[in-house]
Design a protein around this motif. Structure first.
Motif, PDB file in Angstrom:
ATOM      1  N   HIS B  21      19.636 -14.114  -4.431  1.00 32.22           N
ATOM      2  CA  HIS B  21      20.362 -13.584  -5.244  1.00 32.22           C
ATOM      3  C   HIS B  21      19.616 -12.657  -6.081  1.00 32.22           C
ATOM      4  N   GLN B  22      18.367 -12.958  -6.771  1.00 34.36           N
ATOM      5  CA  GLN B  22      17.559 -12.309  -7.557  1.00 34.36           C
ATOM      6  C   GLN B  22      17.253 -10.939  -6.864  1.00 34.36           C
ATOM      7  N   ARG B  23      16.799 -11.200  -5.509  1.00 33.85           N
ATOM      8  CA  ARG B  23      16.198 -10.128  -4.621  1.00 33.85           C
ATOM      9  C   ARG B  23      17.193  -9.180  -4.754  1.00 33.85           C
ATOM     10  N   HIS B  24      18.530  -9.203  -4.263  1.00 35.21           N
ATOM     11  CA  HIS B  24      19.645  -8.330  -4.143  1.00 35.21           C
ATOM     12  C   HIS B  24      19.609  -7.652  -5.395  1.00 35.21           C
ATOM     13  N   ILE B  25      19.979  -8.106  -6.503  1.00 41.92           N
ATOM     14  CA  ILE B  25      19.981  -7.515  -7.915  1.00 41.92           C
ATOM     15  C   ILE B  25      18.630  -6.849  -8.148  1.00 41.92           C
ATOM     16  N   TYR B  26      17.632  -7.122  -7.761  1.00 41.65           N
ATOM     17  CA  TYR B  26      16.347  -6.707  -8.386  1.00 41.65           C
ATOM     18  C   TYR B  26      16.221  -5.405  -7.566  1.00 41.65           C
ATOM     19  N   GLU B  27      16.543  -5.475  -6.184  1.00 40.09           N
ATOM     20  CA  GLU B  27      16.559  -4.182  -5.214  1.00 40.09           C
ATOM     21  C   GLU B  27      17.376  -3.061  -5.529  1.00 40.09           C
ATOM     22  N   ASP B  28      18.572  -3.468  -5.989  1.00 42.54           N
ATOM     23  CA  ASP B  28      19.587  -2.621  -6.389  1.00 42.54           C
ATOM     24  C   ASP B  28      19.136  -1.645  -7.484  1.00 42.54           C
ATOM     25  N   VAL B  29      18.417  -2.391  -8.654  1.00 42.67           N
ATOM     26  CA  VAL B  29      17.893  -1.725  -9.706  1.00 42.67           C
ATOM     27  C   VAL B  29      16.705  -0.723  -9.523  1.00 42.67           C
ATOM     28  N   VAL B  30      15.765  -1.565  -8.750  1.00 38.88           N
ATOM     29  CA  VAL B  30      14.399  -0.963  -8.505  1.00 38.88           C
ATOM     30  C   VAL B  30      14.434   0.199  -7.440  1.00 38.88           C
ATOM     31  N   PHE B  31      15.056  -0.230  -6.234  1.00 39.36           N
ATOM     32  CA  PHE B  31      15.062   0.760  -5.093  1.00 39.36           C
ATOM     33  C   PHE B  31      16.329   1.460  -4.951  1.00 39.36           C
ATOM     34  N   ASN B  32      17.697   1.208  -5.336  1.00 38.86           N
ATOM     35  CA  ASN B  32      18.740   1.846  -5.148  1.00 38.86           C
ATOM     36  C   ASN B  32      19.280   2.571  -6.127  1.00 38.86           C
ATOM     37  N   GLN B  48      25.207  -7.602 -19.543  1.00 37.54           N
ATOM     38  CA  GLN B  48      24.204  -8.488 -20.130  1.00 37.54           C
ATOM     39  C   GLN B  48      23.516  -9.574 -19.148  1.00 37.54           C
ATOM     40  N   GLY B  49      24.317 -10.222 -18.361  1.00 38.33           N
ATOM     41  CA  GLY B  49      23.890 -11.244 -17.133  1.00 38.33           C
ATOM     42  C   GLY B  49      22.940 -10.419 -16.216  1.00 38.33           C
ATOM     43  N   VAL B  50      23.333  -9.177 -15.912  1.00 41.94           N
ATOM     44  CA  VAL B  50      22.367  -8.480 -14.924  1.00 41.94           C
ATOM     45  C   VAL B  50      21.100  -7.989 -15.706  1.00 41.94           C
ATOM     46  N   HIS B  51      21.413  -7.726 -17.169  1.00 41.17           N
ATOM     47  CA  HIS B  51      20.082  -7.320 -17.944  1.00 41.17           C
ATOM     48  C   HIS B  51      19.257  -8.318 -17.933  1.00 41.17           C
ATOM     49  N   ASP B  52      19.599  -9.618 -18.206  1.00 43.70           N
ATOM     50  CA  ASP B  52      19.049 -10.910 -18.222  1.00 43.70           C
ATOM     51  C   ASP B  52      18.201 -11.422 -17.079  1.00 43.70           C
ATOM     52  N   LEU B  53      18.896 -11.110 -15.953  1.00 42.21           N
ATOM     53  CA  LEU B  53      18.359 -11.411 -14.457  1.00 42.21           C
ATOM     54  C   LEU B  53      17.282 -10.639 -14.255  1.00 42.21           C
ATOM     55  N   ILE B  54      17.452  -9.097 -14.601  1.00 38.92           N
ATOM     56  CA  ILE B  54      16.228  -8.326 -14.469  1.00 38.92           C
ATOM     57  C   ILE B  54      14.897  -8.726 -15.289  1.00 38.92           C
ATOM     58  N   LYS B  55      15.269  -8.992 -16.449  1.00 40.18           N
ATOM     59  CA  LYS B  55      14.057  -9.467 -17.426  1.00 40.18           C
ATOM     60  C   LYS B  55      13.454 -10.523 -16.812  1.00 40.18           C
ATOM     61  N   ARG B  56      14.394 -11.551 -16.422  1.00 36.62           N
ATOM     62  CA  ARG B  56      13.711 -12.723 -15.845  1.00 36.62           C
ATOM     63  C   ARG B  56      12.697 -12.652 -14.676  1.00 36.62           C
ATOM     64  N   CYS B  57      13.384 -11.773 -13.601  1.00 36.42           N
ATOM     65  CA  CYS B  57      12.491 -11.308 -12.335  1.00 36.42           C
ATOM     66  C   CYS B  57      11.195 -10.666 -12.922  1.00 36.42           C
ATOM     67  N   ASP B  58      11.249  -9.682 -13.608  1.00 31.18           N
ATOM     68  CA  ASP B  58      10.075  -9.128 -14.254  1.00 31.18           C
ATOM     69  C   ASP B  58       9.013  -9.991 -14.742  1.00 31.18           C
ATOM     70  N   ARG B  59       9.576 -11.165 -15.406  1.00 26.63           N
ATOM     71  CA  ARG B  59       8.690 -11.943 -16.086  1.00 26.63           C
ATOM     72  C   ARG B  59       8.036 -12.926 -14.843  1.00 26.63           C
ATOM     73  N   ILE B  60       8.972 -13.394 -13.894  1.00 24.44           N
ATOM     74  CA  ILE B  60       8.363 -14.110 -12.648  1.00 24.44           C
ATOM     75  C   ILE B  60       7.244 -13.462 -12.035  1.00 24.44           C
ATOM     76  N   LEU B  61       7.642 -12.165 -11.558  1.00 22.99           N
ATOM     77  CA  LEU B  61       6.704 -11.235 -10.828  1.00 22.99           C
ATOM     78  C   LEU B  61       5.303 -11.126 -11.616  1.00 22.99           C
ATOM     79  N   ALA B  62       5.553 -10.974 -12.960  1.00 25.10           N
ATOM     80  CA  ALA B  62       4.522 -10.579 -13.597  1.00 25.10           C
ATOM     81  C   ALA B  62       3.415 -11.628 -13.897  1.00 25.10           C
ATOM     82  N   GLY B  63       4.200 -12.819 -13.878  1.00 25.16           N
ATOM     83  CA  GLY B  63       3.648 -14.216 -14.029  1.00 25.16           C
ATOM     84  C   GLY B  63       2.756 -14.622 -12.507  1.00 25.16           C
ATOM     85  N   TYR B  64       3.291 -14.345 -11.615  1.00 29.19           N
ATOM     86  CA  TYR B  64       2.751 -14.197 -10.148  1.00 29.19           C
ATOM     87  C   TYR B  64       1.363 -13.577  -9.975  1.00 29.19           C
ATOM     88  N   GLU B  65       1.616 -12.402 -10.741  1.00 31.67           N
ATOM     89  CA  GLU B  65       0.399 -11.245 -10.592  1.00 31.67           C
ATOM     90  C   GLU B  65      -0.762 -11.903 -11.718  1.00 31.67           C
TER      91      GLU B  65
END
Lengths: 113, 113
Positions: B21-32, B48-65
């Motif tokens: 689910h996160q991947r799908h939405i993140y791809e829509d924003v970043v690649f599509n 707002q839900g989409v906005h929060d999900l993107i922020k959350r993904c940003d944080r997760i990915l930055a945390g792994y990096e």
């Protein structure tokens, strides 16, 4: 690959994703060569507990590798870079210009990994 | 680095660690290049839900990096391999033997990253 070497490599790449407790015990086994009984005594948990924790860490680390393939890519890159180094050394001895082309081609390939 | 490029790189390396689910939405924003409103409509959730999900993904990915530094190491390696390629090309033009020594040295450095 020998199991302990593989565990060490996986730990080098993904160890940061384990908890402090897991890291401590995993390091004792993989890098400090301690026996399960020694660790059990040190940690005040059962030998079976240590065994289960190690198995769980193995699974967690293998799970990350399955998804991220960092170890695999690292090994590929390492092999190719070593080849470049060898080719440059050989070229200095025999002056075969095709080795320079090969260096260019390999660096191109690495860029695409 | 431009934010969308950075998001794309982080996603390329760690996207597998997000949910479908996160991947799908993140791809829509970043690649599509879809807008939050478009995605909200498509997914039947609030903007707002989409906005929060993107922020959350940003944080997760930055945390792994922050823990794994794959993007950083990848960029370092890429720069050095590009330099090797350039040096090999220049050598073919001017025959300056010190460039071959430099290629050897850089491949040695990469092996130690």
């Amino acid at each position: 690959m020998e199991k302990i070497v593989e565990q060490g490599l996986l730990y080098d790449f993904y160890g940061e994703l384990l908890t402090d407790h897991q890291r401590h015990i995993y390091e004792d086994v993989v890098f400090n060569d301690m026996s399960l009984s020694e660790i059990a005594e040190e940690q005040g948990i059962s030998r079976q507990g240590v065994h289960d924790l190690i198995k769980r860490c193995d699974r967690i680390l293998a799970g990350y590798e399955e998804k991220l393939r960092m170890v695999e890519k690292f090994n590929q890159t390492k092999r190719m870079v070593e080849e470049i180094k060898t080719l440059a050394g050989t070229y200095k001895k025999n002056g075969d210009m095709s080795l320079i082309d090969r260096i260019e081609a390999i660096s191109e390939e690495i860029g695409q990994l």
